[in-house]
Design a protein around this motif. Structure first.
Motif, PDB file in Angstrom:
ATOM      1  N   ASN A   1       4.952   9.057  11.223  1.00 14.50           N
ATOM      2  CA  ASN A   1       3.833   8.815  10.310  1.00 14.50           C
ATOM      3  C   ASN A   1       3.364   7.358  10.287  1.00 14.50           C
ATOM      4  OD1 ASN A   1       3.717  11.529   9.450  1.00 14.50           O
ATOM      5  ND2 ASN A   1       5.496  11.139   8.157  1.00 14.50           N
ATOM      6  N   ARG A   2       3.718   6.592  11.301  1.00 12.15           N
ATOM      7  CA  ARG A   2       3.277   5.192  11.378  1.00 12.15           C
ATOM      8  C   ARG A   2       1.885   5.130  11.972  1.00 12.15           C
ATOM      9  NH1 ARG A   2       6.257   0.883  15.194  1.00 12.15           N
ATOM     10  NH2 ARG A   2       5.753   2.468  16.702  1.00 12.15           N
ATOM     11  N   ALA A   3       1.048   4.307  11.383  1.00 12.38           N
ATOM     12  CA  ALA A   3      -0.277   4.065  11.954  1.00 12.38           C
ATOM     13  C   ALA A   3      -0.112   3.186  13.188  1.00 12.38           C
ATOM     14  CB  ALA A   3      -1.182   3.374  10.942  1.00 12.38           C
ATOM     15  N   ARG A   4      -0.923   3.407  14.193  1.00 10.84           N
ATOM     16  CA  ARG A   4      -0.861   2.633  15.430  1.00 10.84           C
ATOM     17  C   ARG A   4      -2.257   2.235  15.861  1.00 10.84           C
ATOM     18  NH1 ARG A   4       3.286   2.956  19.411  1.00 10.84           N
ATOM     19  NH2 ARG A   4       5.175   3.661  18.452  1.00 10.84           N
ATOM     20  N   TYR A   5      -2.274   1.151  16.661  1.00  9.29           N
ATOM     21  CA  TYR A   5      -3.534   0.773  17.282  1.00  9.29           C
ATOM     22  C   TYR A   5      -3.945   1.835  18.283  1.00  9.29           C
ATOM     23  CZ  TYR A   5      -2.677  -3.956  15.578  1.00  9.29           C
ATOM     24  OH  TYR A   5      -2.457  -5.046  14.797  1.00  9.29           O
ATOM     25  N   THR A   6      -5.225   1.994  18.468  1.00  6.10           N
ATOM     26  CA  THR A   6      -5.724   2.911  19.480  1.00  6.10           C
ATOM     27  C   THR A   6      -6.388   2.111  20.582  1.00  6.10           C
ATOM     28  OG1 THR A   6      -6.135   4.590  17.811  1.00  6.10           O
ATOM     29  CG2 THR A   6      -7.249   4.873  19.919  1.00  6.10           C
TER      30      THR A   6
ATOM     31  N   ARG B   1      13.215  -7.032   1.585  1.00 11.10           N
ATOM     32  CA  ARG B   1      14.320  -6.545   0.750  1.00 11.10           C
ATOM     33  C   ARG B   1      14.242  -7.136  -0.652  1.00 11.10           C
ATOM     34  NH1 ARG B   1      17.251  -7.087   5.536  1.00 11.10           N
ATOM     35  NH2 ARG B   1      17.973  -9.155   4.948  1.00 11.10           N
ATOM     36  N   ASP B   2      13.997  -8.466  -0.728  1.00 14.13           N
ATOM     37  CA  ASP B   2      13.923  -9.132  -2.035  1.00 14.13           C
ATOM     38  C   ASP B   2      12.815  -8.552  -2.905  1.00 14.13           C
ATOM     39  OD1 ASP B   2      16.001 -10.767  -1.211  1.00 14.13           O
ATOM     40  OD2 ASP B   2      14.727 -12.525  -0.857  1.00 14.13           O
ATOM     41  N   LEU B   3      11.729  -8.118  -2.284  1.00 17.05           N
ATOM     42  CA  LEU B   3      10.599  -7.558  -3.014  1.00 17.05           C
ATOM     43  C   LEU B   3      10.734  -6.054  -3.260  1.00 17.05           C
ATOM     44  CD1 LEU B   3       7.668  -9.478  -1.274  1.00 17.05           C
ATOM     45  CD2 LEU B   3       8.629  -9.903  -3.552  1.00 17.05           C
ATOM     46  N   GLY B   4      11.811  -5.467  -2.759  1.00 19.60           N
ATOM     47  CA  GLY B   4      12.025  -4.036  -2.951  1.00 19.60           C
ATOM     48  C   GLY B   4      11.157  -3.167  -2.054  1.00 19.60           C
ATOM     49  N   LEU B   5      10.668  -3.728  -0.974  1.00 16.79           N
ATOM     50  CA  LEU B   5       9.797  -2.985  -0.047  1.00 16.79           C
ATOM     51  C   LEU B   5      10.668  -2.301   1.004  1.00 16.79           C
ATOM     52  CD1 LEU B   5       7.073  -5.738   0.358  1.00 16.79           C
ATOM     53  CD2 LEU B   5       6.997  -3.736  -1.125  1.00 16.79           C
ATOM     54  N   GLU B   6      11.271  -1.198   0.619  1.00 19.35           N
ATOM     55  CA  GLU B   6      12.269  -0.533   1.461  1.00 19.35           C
ATOM     56  C   GLU B   6      11.691   0.115   2.714  1.00 19.35           C
ATOM     57  OE1 GLU B   6      14.310   2.144  -1.090  1.00 19.35           O
ATOM     58  OE2 GLU B   6      14.870   0.562  -2.499  1.00 19.35           O
ATOM     59  N   ASN B   7      10.417   0.428   2.739  1.00 16.53           N
ATOM     60  CA  ASN B   7       9.808   1.097   3.886  1.00 16.53           C
ATOM     61  C   ASN B   7       8.820   0.198   4.619  1.00 16.53           C
ATOM     62  OD1 ASN B   7      11.105   3.664   3.531  1.00 16.53           O
ATOM     63  ND2 ASN B   7       9.858   3.879   1.700  1.00 16.53           N
ATOM     64  N   THR B   8       8.978  -1.120   4.495  1.00 17.90           N
ATOM     65  CA  THR B   8       8.086  -2.067   5.153  1.00 17.90           C
ATOM     66  C   THR B   8       8.837  -2.741   6.286  1.00 17.90           C
ATOM     67  OG1 THR B   8       6.942  -2.468   3.069  1.00 17.90           O
ATOM     68  CG2 THR B   8       6.631  -4.104   4.812  1.00 17.90           C
ATOM     69  N   TYR B   9       8.222  -2.763   7.476  1.00 15.14           N
ATOM     70  CA  TYR B   9       8.859  -3.312   8.658  1.00 15.14           C
ATOM     71  C   TYR B   9       7.841  -4.096   9.460  1.00 15.14           C
ATOM     72  CZ  TYR B   9      12.048   0.506   7.586  1.00 15.14           C
ATOM     73  OH  TYR B   9      12.895   1.359   6.953  1.00 15.14           O
TER      74      TYR B   9
END
Length: 65
Positions: A58-63, A40-48
């Protein structure tokens, strides 16, 4: 493996586990709470942090095979 000082680096999962435990103890918060606050502090609104249960489109996943 012989590594000359200052030319390479090595790390391990154990090192990051220890670092996150120290951060949790110092802050009195869980690592996910600390990470979300940093995002949040860095403004990374779509980072989890990766959680396998929720559906995030649209999330990348391990295969695994």
């Amino acid at each position: 493996m012989l590594v000359q000082t200052g030319t390479d680096y090595l790390y391990s999962s154990h090192g990051w586990t220890l670092a996150s435990a120290v951060m949790e103890a110092a802050a009195g918060k869980t690592f996910p709470q600390l990470a979300q606050q940093l995002f949040r502090d860095l403004g990374l609104e779509n980072t989890y942090l990766d959680k396998p249960e929720p559906v995030i489109y649209n999330r990348a996943r391990y295969t695994f095979k």
